[in-house]
Each structure stands twice: as structure tokens, then as C-alpha cells.
Design a protein around this motif. Structure first.
Motif, short mmCIF file in Angstrom:
data_model
loop_
_atom_site.label_atom_id
_atom_site.label_comp_id
_atom_site.label_asym_id
_atom_site.label_seq_id
_atom_site.Cartn_x
_atom_site.Cartn_y
_atom_site.Cartn_z
N UNK B 125 0.84 -1.21 0.00
CA UNK B 125 0.00 0.00 0.00
C UNK B 125 0.87 1.25 0.00
N UNK B 126 1.98 1.17 0.74
CA UNK B 126 2.83 2.35 0.87
C UNK B 126 3.53 2.67 -0.44
N UNK B 200 -3.51 -4.41 2.51
CA UNK B 200 -3.21 -3.40 1.50
C UNK B 200 -4.41 -2.49 1.30
N UNK B 201 -5.60 -3.08 1.12
CA UNK B 201 -6.73 -2.20 0.83
C UNK B 201 -7.14 -1.41 2.07
N UNK B 202 -6.96 -2.01 3.27
CA UNK B 202 -7.30 -1.27 4.49
C UNK B 202 -6.37 -0.07 4.66
N UNK B 203 -5.08 -0.27 4.39
CA UNK B 203 -4.13 0.83 4.54
C UNK B 203 -4.38 1.89 3.47
N UNK B 204 -4.67 1.43 2.24
CA UNK B 204 -4.95 2.38 1.16
C UNK B 204 -6.15 3.25 1.52
N UNK B 208 -5.60 8.42 2.86
CA UNK B 208 -6.07 9.80 2.61
C UNK B 208 -6.95 10.38 3.72
N UNK B 209 -7.08 9.68 4.86
CA UNK B 209 -7.97 10.18 5.91
C UNK B 209 -7.40 11.43 6.59
N UNK B 230 -2.09 4.54 11.24
CA UNK B 230 -2.69 3.76 10.15
C UNK B 230 -2.92 2.31 10.56
N UNK B 231 -1.86 1.69 11.11
CA UNK B 231 -1.95 0.28 11.42
C UNK B 231 -3.09 -0.01 12.39
N UNK B 232 -3.21 0.86 13.38
CA UNK B 232 -4.23 0.67 14.40
C UNK B 232 -5.63 0.64 13.76
N UNK B 233 -5.84 1.51 12.78
CA UNK B 233 -7.14 1.55 12.13
C UNK B 233 -7.32 0.46 11.10
N UNK B 234 -6.20 0.09 10.47
CA UNK B 234 -6.30 -0.89 9.39
C UNK B 234 -6.43 -2.31 9.93
N UNK B 235 -5.98 -2.49 11.17
CA UNK B 235 -5.91 -3.85 11.70
C UNK B 235 -7.28 -4.47 11.94
N UNK B 236 -8.27 -3.64 12.29
CA UNK B 236 -9.58 -4.18 12.65
C UNK B 236 -10.18 -5.04 11.52
#
Lengths: 323, 313
Positions: B125-126, B200-204, B208-209, B230-236
Motif C-alpha cells: 500500500x505504501x 493493502x486495501x485497508x491501509x490504502x 487519505x484520511x 494507520x496500522x491501528x485503524x487498518x488492523x480491525x
């Protein structure tokens, strides 16, 4: 809500003069993507092979030649022969028919059952809805493939016995055909394992589409429920259903091969890629090509169908496509 | 929280009973008389002995009595006896040994899947739309479509026959044995790439948030933004696919353990199928559905902890 409705209206009026239908738009989007174009090519190839392959196959797929077993590819046998001297190319062609027929029919059954149960659940609500959805939960709490394996392993013998008794009593030939029974059992087992997904999808589609203003308007004008289904629900839901159907198609082919590989699917003399892999797995060290060929064919087909499903998803639901 | 857990547990009871009813009906009663088939394989059984065996296994009693007995037995951890002529052991013991082996293999696989999959997904994603991203994405589309029973022999041919980098891997001597490498690799590869795609899609989606922009504006480095925000939000959403991972590990073990001769849970399913050992098939199917239900339950319990926006009630 009203904003999106006006958006839709402007969109439609803009596109109307070009007279492009939903389908031609989707098709253009589909072939613009190279990956989906490539997978469409493979899908068509496999379809042709499944339909015409058995007529074109150089040998009878059951014909054994014990003097020429496990041959590497030769001019006579383009892909060689297996451990019983059967022509591999012919068996692969028949295997394509098996895989496609099973995928198509088992998916067909599961989507028909799913559509009926999903629609009943969505329309009746209340306890009927929770009953059907709870039933779906029960079936979904098995690993998908293990449920199909379990069902087809347990019902096989009782059904075979029952069919044999019918044959004995009536003399109708079809009940003696064990390959036919294998097919029926595999159709049933796969459909039983996958209908809950179809039912959930269709129920969800109906529930969300039903809330739209245009459906409300239609109802206000006195449209019957059947008219609403035909005019509004079906055209709007069909994209999602086609996508899910195609996406599940590769999985169903894979499931057929897995069942056959485990000996609870299509068994010899029927031809299946899974059976071919299982039969030649014992000799993988001596004749690796016997395992590799059906394996590669199966992997490529499943990959192509999955890619095709993805491409179709982007083409039919452009809003959901990911960057 | 407690009421939520309790309500979820209560909710599971009817599903559980439904699962037991279906598996029992098909697995125990479906074959008509499992013993008949089991013994009929060898020699036509002596009717008198068959009758005694039937009595021993309780097969002469009506369906509902057998079902109730089975459920009562289950509650006490008893799953009946295997009817295979070779084994004839309590199924609970067989499952115990098998699950012990499979848990090592599956546990190691699950750890690898998340430890490798999440960073790879973040990397993809990065470096969005770079070569690395394309390579990761195309592999994650291709590899999982190769079925285990195709991948295993192909890799055996490649690694053992052609490259000769691994010994012929058959059998099980624990996780640290080199023979465990290939099975573990195959078990990991399919679900791993799903996790990569999910991450990947969660981080993507998170990149832009507004909170990411705020964090960057505050002067945090890329690493810190990635790890803390990012990771904290993408992990769920990634955690929700744990149920899927468990299911594919279960299904994968069936093929891998039979190909590599690993005496685990999957091998038991395979053996049950091969020897028409219906009580064993019933037991393994039931246990695998318990495992799925338990992992879904755990996901539902963890999810609100990771994402405070999810309301428990």
C-alpha cells in the motif's frame, strides 16, 4: 437520498443519446482490462474444450493400453499416457467437461435455492426470515469444502444401494450408471454447502433495493409486487448476482476436483482432474509430468475464472472497483 | 460486555444443536448401518456377531435415543468409538493426538501468516502502483488459486527432484524438523496472500484520511504515522479475516497432512473417508465446525476492542 436520485437521473439523461445499454457498457469496461480479456480468452477456450473436446479427443478416455503406460509426450499421444496407458490429452478434455458441468449445475442449484429462500426470507420477515437465516448460519458454520466432503461421503452408499434396488425392480438402465450417481451426489453436496451464501446475497439485495425511492414510487402508482420484482429488483440485483455466480464458479471447479481427489467426487471410470492428480500422486517421483499436467490445467482454469469474475465485478459495478 | 458475551454464547446454542443434528443424521444414521459397510468390505459378516456388534455400538436402538445419547456423550467429551477394523479406539483420543499435531502446524502457520502478511500488505500500500506493489498484488491473485493438492506435488517435484534443496518430506518429527518446511510453506501461502490483500486495501483506505494528514502535519515521521495511526485503524478489518484463515488452515490440513504423512487432524479426516469410518468422519466434521464457530466468536469479541466505534449493544 434525494441527491443520489437526481444524480442518477442526470446520468441517465446524459448517456441516453448514445444509446449504450448497461451490458455493452459493461462489456467495453471488461475488455479494456488486459487481465480480464486474457481470462475471458481462457474461459472461452475451456468452454469450447468442454463442449467439443470429447468429440475431438484423439482417443477414448477410458481406453487402456498396458504396453504403453506412463509414456512421456509423443507424436501418438500428444501429452503422453497415464499409468494405465490412457491418453492424457483425452482425459484432460473430458475432465474439462466434468469440471464445467459440475460447476455450472451445482452453482445453478445453489443460486436457485438461494434465490427462492432469500426472497422468501426478505419478503416475509419475522420468524420465517430468522428461521431461514438461522438455517443458513448452521450450514455456514462448517468449513465449506469439509461440509461438501462430509455430505458426499456419507450419502454415497445409501444412495447407491437405493439406486441399485430401483434398477433391480424396474430394470431402468440409468439407475445402474454409477458415474451418473457420482455426478448427482457431487451436485447436491456442493449446492448444499454453498446455498447459504447465495441466499444471504439475494436477501440483502432485496432488502436494500426495496428501500429505494423509485420502488416506493412504483408501489404508490399501484405496481404489483411481481411487477416491482421484474422492473426494479431484478435489473438492479442481477449485476451483483452474476458477479457472485462467476466468482464462485472457479471455487466450484476447485471443489469438484478436491472431492474427486479425495475419492468422494467423480470416480473412475468418470474423468476428473482431481482423480487424475490423485491417481498419479503415488508415482510423483518417477513420472512427475503425470501429476503436473492436470494440476497446471486445473490451476490455470481456476485462476482464469477468478480473474474473469473480478473483471466482471469491475465492469458491472464500476462504483465498487478498487484502485 | 458480560451481557454481550453471554448473549452471543446463548445465540450459539441453537446453531450448535443444528450442526449436531445435521452431522449426526448424515454421519451416523445416513449410511443406514455403518457396521454393515465396514465389515462387508472384508468378508460377509456372521449375522449373529453383527447383531452383537450393533448392540455394542447402540445401533439397534431408535434414532432419537441414539441422538440424545450422542449429545449427552458429547457434553461429557465422549465422541464414541471408531468402527474401523484397524483402529477401534475412542474417537476423542484420536482427535486429541491429531489436534495436538495440527495445532502446532496450524498455529505456526497462523503466526507466520499475520507476521509476514501484514507488513507485506503495508509495504504494497505504501509503495502503491510501484513495481513492488504489482509483484505483491499479482502473486496474491495467482497463488491462492492453486489448490493445495496441486501445489504440494509441484513443489515436491521442484524442490526435491529438480533443485534437491530439501529432503523428501514425508512424516512428522515436530516443527523444527526440516521435513516440516514444505508443508508449512504450502499451508501458509494461500491465506497469507489474502491477508496481504486485506491489509493493502485497508491501509490504502486509511492513507487519505484526515487523521493521517493531521498526524503528518504534527511532524510525525512516516514510521510513526504508519505504526501509531494507520496500522491501528487498518488492523480491525484484517482481524475479521481470522475466521477465514482458520477455515482455510483446516481445509488445507486435510490435503497437506495426507500428502506429507503428518498424523494430524486433517489426516484423521482423510483416513476416515478412506476407511468408511463414519463415527470418525462425524467426529472430525463436528469438531471442525466447532473450531469455526469458536474462531468467529473470538473475532466478534476482539473486534470491538480494536474499533471503539463498534457498539456492543
Amino acid at each position: 437520498m434525494s441527491a443520489t436520485t437526481t444524480d442518477n437521473v442526470t446520468q441517465i439523461s446524459e448517456e441516453a443519446p448514445k444509446t449504450r445499454s448497461l451490458w455493452s457498457n459493461a462489456f467495453r469496461r471488461l475488455i479494456r482490462n488486459r487481465m480480464s480479456l486474457f481470462s475471458l480468452f481462457i474461459v472461452i477456450l475451456v468452454l469450447l474444450l468442454a463442449i467439443f473436446g470429447p468429440a475431438l479427443s484423439p482417443y477414448d478416455y477410458t481406453k487402456q493400453d498396458i504396453f504403453n503406460t506412463s509414456q512421456p509426450p509423443t507424436a501418438e499421444h500428444l501429452l503422453g499416457t497415464d499409468e494405465l496407458g490412457r491418453d492424457i490429452l483425452s482425459r484432460l478434455m473430458w475432465g474439462a467437461r466434468t469440471a464445467l458441468a459440475v460447476a455450472l449445475i451445482s452453482q445453478g442449484i445453489s443460486y436457485s435455492v438461494g434465490a427462492i429462500l432469500g426472497a422468501i426470507a426478505a419478503y416475509s420477515g419475522g420468524w420465517i426470515d430468522s428461521l431461514i437465516m438461522r438455517l443458513a448460519d448452521i450450514f455456514m458454520s462448517f468449513p465449506h469444502l469439509l461440509l461438501a466432503v462430509f455430505v458426499s461421503a456419507t450419502v454415497r452408499r445409501p444412495i447407491a444401494d437405493a439406486a441399485y434396488e430401483i434398477y433391480r425392480d424396474t430394470g431402468v438402465e440409468i439407475f445402474r450408471n454409477t458415474v451418473m450417481l457420482d455426478y448427482l451426489i457431487v451436485f447436491g453436496a456442493l449446492a448444499l454447502a454453498s446455498w447459504p451464501w447465495a441466499a444471504r446475497l439475494i436477501r440483502g439485495q432485496i432488502l436494500s433495493l426495496r428501500e429505494n425511492d423509485y420502488v416506493l414510487a412504483s408501489r404508490a402508482f399501484g405496481a404489483t409486487p411481481w411487477q416491482i420484482i421484474r422492473w426494479h429488483l431484478m435489473p438492479n440485483a442481477i449485476g451483483a448476482i452474476i458477479v457472485a455466480f462467476t466468482a464462485g464458479f472457479g471455487g466450484a471447479m476447485l471443489a469438484e476436483s478436491s472431492l474427486s481427489y479425495l475419492g468422494v467426487g467423480i470416480r473412475p471410470p468418470g474423468a476428473s482432474w482431481g482423480t487424475m492428480i490423485n491417481e498419479s500422486l503415488v508415482g510423483w517421483r518417477m513420472h512427475p509430468h503425470l501429476v503436473a499436467m492436470p494440476g497446471i490445467v486445473l490451476a490455470v482454469c481456476v485462476f482464469a475464472f477468478n480473474m474473469f469474475g473480478d473483471g466482471l465485478n469491475d465492469a458491472l459495478n464500476p462504483r465498487s472497483s478498487k484502485g | 460486555m458480560t451481557t454481550y458475551v453471554l448473549r452471543r454464547l446463548l445465540h450459539m446454542i441453537p446453531t450448535l444443536l443444528g450442526v449436531i443434528l445435521i452431522t449426526f443424521t448424515l454421519g451416523y444414521y445416513g449410511p443406514g448401518d455403518p457396521l454393515q459397510y465396514q465389515l462387508g468390505e472384508q468378508i460377509p459378516p456372521d449375522p449373529e456377531q453383527l447383531a452383537r456388534l450393533r448392540e455394542l455400538y447402540g445401533l439397534d436402538r431408535p434414532f432419537h435415543e441414539q441422538l440424545v445419547d450422542y449429545i449427552v456423550g458429547l457434553a461429557q467429551g465422549d465422541m464414541g468409538m471408531s468402527i474401523s477394523v484397524q483402529a477401534k479406539r475412542p474417537i476423542r483420543d484420536m482427535l486429541g493426538t491429531g489436534l495436538g499435531v495440527s495445532l502446532q502446524l496450524g498455529g505456526a502457520a497462523a503466526v507466520l501468516i499475520f507476521v509476514i502478511g501484514v507488513p507485506l500488505g503495508m509495504l504494497a500500500a505504501y509503495k502503491h502502483n510501484s513495481l513492488i506493489d504489482y509483484i505483491i498484488v499479482s502473486f496474491s491473485a495467482m497463488l491462492p488459486t492453486i489448490p493445495v493438492f496441486v501445489l504440494a506435488p509441484l513443489l515436491l517435484i521442484l524442490a526435491v527432484l529438480q533443485l534437491k534443496i530439501l529432503p523428501y518430506s514425508f512424516g512428522w518429527e515436530g516443527l523444527l524438523d526440516p521435513r516440516a518446511i514444505l508443508p508449512l510453506f504450502i499451508l501458509v501461502v494461500g491465506p497469507l496472500l489474502t491477508i496481504v490483500r486485506q491489509t493493502r486495501s485497508a491501509v490504502l483506505e486509511a492513507l487519505p484520511q484526515d487523521y493521517v494528514r493531521t498526524a503528518k502535519a504534527k511532524g510525525l515521521g512516516n514510521r510513526q504515522v504508519m505504526m501509531r495511526h494507520i496500522l491501528k485503524n487498518a488492523l480491525a478489518p484484517v482481524v475479521t479475516s481470522m475466521g477465514f484463515v482458520v477455515a482455510s488452515l483446516l481445509t488445507g490440513s486435510l490435503f497437506i497432512e495426507s500428502i506429507f504423512g503428518i498424523p494430524g487432524f486433517g489426516k484423521l479426516i482423510y483416513d476416515g473417508l478412506r476407511s468408511f469410518d463414519y463415527p470418525l468422519i462425524l467426529g472430525t466434521t463436528l469438531v471442525s465446525s466447532f473450531i469455526i464457530m469458536a474462531s468467529n466468536f473470538i473475532v466478534d469479541m476482539i473486534y470491538p476492542l480494536l474499533d471503539p466505534r463498534v457498539n456492543l449493544d
